[in-house]
Design a protein around this motif. Structure first.
Motif, short mmCIF file in Angstrom:
data_model
loop_
_atom_site.label_atom_id
_atom_site.label_comp_id
_atom_site.label_asym_id
_atom_site.label_seq_id
_atom_site.Cartn_x
_atom_site.Cartn_y
_atom_site.Cartn_z
N LEU A 42 -18.13 -17.62 -2.53
CA LEU A 42 -18.57 -16.43 -3.28
C LEU A 42 -18.27 -15.15 -2.52
O LEU A 42 -17.86 -14.15 -3.12
CB LEU A 42 -20.07 -16.54 -3.59
CG LEU A 42 -20.47 -17.63 -4.58
CD1 LEU A 42 -21.98 -17.67 -4.73
CD2 LEU A 42 -19.79 -17.42 -5.91
N GLY A 43 -18.43 -15.17 -1.22
CA GLY A 43 -18.09 -14.00 -0.41
C GLY A 43 -16.60 -13.68 -0.48
O GLY A 43 -16.20 -12.52 -0.62
N SER A 44 -15.79 -14.70 -0.39
CA SER A 44 -14.33 -14.49 -0.46
C SER A 44 -13.92 -13.98 -1.85
O SER A 44 -13.04 -13.12 -1.95
CB SER A 44 -13.60 -15.80 -0.15
OG SER A 44 -13.87 -16.21 1.16
N LEU A 45 -14.55 -14.51 -2.89
CA LEU A 45 -14.24 -14.04 -4.24
C LEU A 45 -14.63 -12.57 -4.42
O LEU A 45 -13.90 -11.80 -5.04
CB LEU A 45 -14.93 -14.91 -5.28
CG LEU A 45 -14.36 -16.32 -5.45
CD1 LEU A 45 -15.22 -17.12 -6.42
CD2 LEU A 45 -12.94 -16.28 -5.91
N ALA A 46 -15.78 -12.19 -3.87
CA ALA A 46 -16.20 -10.78 -3.96
C ALA A 46 -15.21 -9.88 -3.22
O ALA A 46 -14.87 -8.80 -3.70
CB ALA A 46 -17.61 -10.62 -3.40
N LEU A 47 -14.75 -10.31 -2.07
CA LEU A 47 -13.75 -9.53 -1.34
C LEU A 47 -12.46 -9.40 -2.13
O LEU A 47 -11.84 -8.33 -2.17
CB LEU A 47 -13.48 -10.16 0.03
CG LEU A 47 -14.59 -10.02 1.07
CD1 LEU A 47 -14.29 -10.89 2.27
CD2 LEU A 47 -14.75 -8.58 1.48
N MET A 48 -12.05 -10.48 -2.77
CA MET A 48 -10.82 -10.42 -3.56
C MET A 48 -10.98 -9.54 -4.79
O MET A 48 -10.03 -8.86 -5.19
CB MET A 48 -10.38 -11.83 -3.95
CG MET A 48 -9.76 -12.57 -2.79
SD MET A 48 -8.94 -14.05 -3.31
CE MET A 48 -10.15 -15.26 -2.89
N VAL A 49 -12.15 -9.52 -5.40
CA VAL A 49 -12.40 -8.62 -6.53
C VAL A 49 -12.30 -7.17 -6.04
O VAL A 49 -11.71 -6.31 -6.71
CB VAL A 49 -13.77 -8.89 -7.18
CG1 VAL A 49 -14.15 -7.78 -8.14
CG2 VAL A 49 -13.73 -10.23 -7.91
N GLY A 50 -12.84 -6.90 -4.85
CA GLY A 50 -12.71 -5.57 -4.27
C GLY A 50 -11.26 -5.18 -4.04
O GLY A 50 -10.87 -4.02 -4.25
N LEU A 51 -10.45 -6.14 -3.64
CA LEU A 51 -9.03 -5.85 -3.43
C LEU A 51 -8.29 -5.60 -4.74
O LEU A 51 -7.45 -4.71 -4.83
CB LEU A 51 -8.36 -7.02 -2.69
CG LEU A 51 -8.71 -7.15 -1.21
CD1 LEU A 51 -8.12 -8.45 -0.65
CD2 LEU A 51 -8.20 -5.96 -0.43
N VAL A 52 -8.61 -6.36 -5.78
CA VAL A 52 -7.92 -6.18 -7.06
C VAL A 52 -8.36 -4.88 -7.73
O VAL A 52 -7.58 -4.29 -8.50
CB VAL A 52 -8.08 -7.40 -7.98
CG1 VAL A 52 -9.36 -7.37 -8.77
CG2 VAL A 52 -6.90 -7.51 -8.94
N ILE A 53 -9.57 -4.40 -7.44
CA ILE A 53 -9.98 -3.10 -7.96
C ILE A 53 -9.13 -2.00 -7.33
O ILE A 53 -8.74 -1.05 -7.99
CB ILE A 53 -11.49 -2.87 -7.69
CG1 ILE A 53 -12.32 -3.77 -8.60
CG2 ILE A 53 -11.86 -1.40 -7.89
CD1 ILE A 53 -13.81 -3.75 -8.30
N ARG A 54 -8.82 -2.16 -6.04
CA ARG A 54 -8.01 -1.14 -5.36
C ARG A 54 -6.54 -1.21 -5.75
O ARG A 54 -5.86 -0.20 -5.77
CB ARG A 54 -8.13 -1.29 -3.85
CG ARG A 54 -9.47 -0.84 -3.35
CD ARG A 54 -9.48 -0.74 -1.87
NE ARG A 54 -10.82 -0.34 -1.48
CZ ARG A 54 -11.08 0.36 -0.41
NH1 ARG A 54 -10.10 0.72 0.38
NH2 ARG A 54 -12.31 0.67 -0.11
N ARG A 55 -6.04 -2.41 -6.01
CA ARG A 55 -4.62 -2.58 -6.37
C ARG A 55 -4.49 -3.46 -7.60
O ARG A 55 -4.12 -4.63 -7.51
CB ARG A 55 -3.87 -3.20 -5.20
CG ARG A 55 -4.00 -2.34 -3.96
CD ARG A 55 -2.91 -2.33 -3.04
NE ARG A 55 -1.61 -2.55 -3.58
CZ ARG A 55 -0.55 -2.64 -2.82
NH1 ARG A 55 -0.68 -2.52 -1.53
NH2 ARG A 55 0.63 -2.83 -3.33
N PRO A 56 -4.78 -2.91 -8.77
CA PRO A 56 -4.79 -3.74 -9.99
C PRO A 56 -3.41 -4.28 -10.38
O PRO A 56 -3.33 -5.25 -11.12
CB PRO A 56 -5.33 -2.80 -11.07
CG PRO A 56 -5.19 -1.43 -10.52
CD PRO A 56 -5.17 -1.54 -9.03
N GLN A 57 -2.35 -3.68 -9.90
CA GLN A 57 -1.02 -4.18 -10.24
C GLN A 57 -0.72 -5.53 -9.60
O GLN A 57 0.23 -6.20 -9.97
CB GLN A 57 0.07 -3.15 -9.87
CG GLN A 57 0.27 -2.93 -8.41
CD GLN A 57 -0.64 -1.87 -7.81
OE1 GLN A 57 -1.64 -1.49 -8.40
NE2 GLN A 57 -0.29 -1.41 -6.63
#
Length: 93
Positions: A42-57
């Protein structure tokens, strides 16, 4: 968007650390493994969601990373649980 991404990063880091203290308890190894792997995933998924918010492409790479993470943690958990309990011996009939 920066705030949402930062919140996701914060939640991810908290979840990563959340699973660590359970390792010091006297519970069974399988309980510890389950608790730690859920918190880590769950922690890793939250970090990845944070990354995709910054770089949606980069959503396609994010999706690949999420699928890999979920599959890897699930399979690893089953393998470790199987190895923790040796198979029962059959009784002679």
């Amino acid at each position: 968007m920066e705030i949402a991404s930062g919140v996701c990063f914060g939640v991810g880091l908290i979840l990563w650390w959340w699973g660590t203290p359970i390792l010091l308890t006297r519970r069974s190894i399988l309980f510890k493994l389950h608790y730690l792997s859920v918190a880590d995933t769950l922690g890793s998924l939250a970090l990845m969601v944070g990354l995709v918010i910054r770089r949606p492409q980069e959503w396609s790479l994010w999706l690949l990373a999420v699928l890999s993470l979920v599959m890897w943690n699930t399979v690893l958990g089953y393998v470790l649980a199987y190895c923790a309990h040796p198979p029962e011996r059959k009784r002679d009939e």
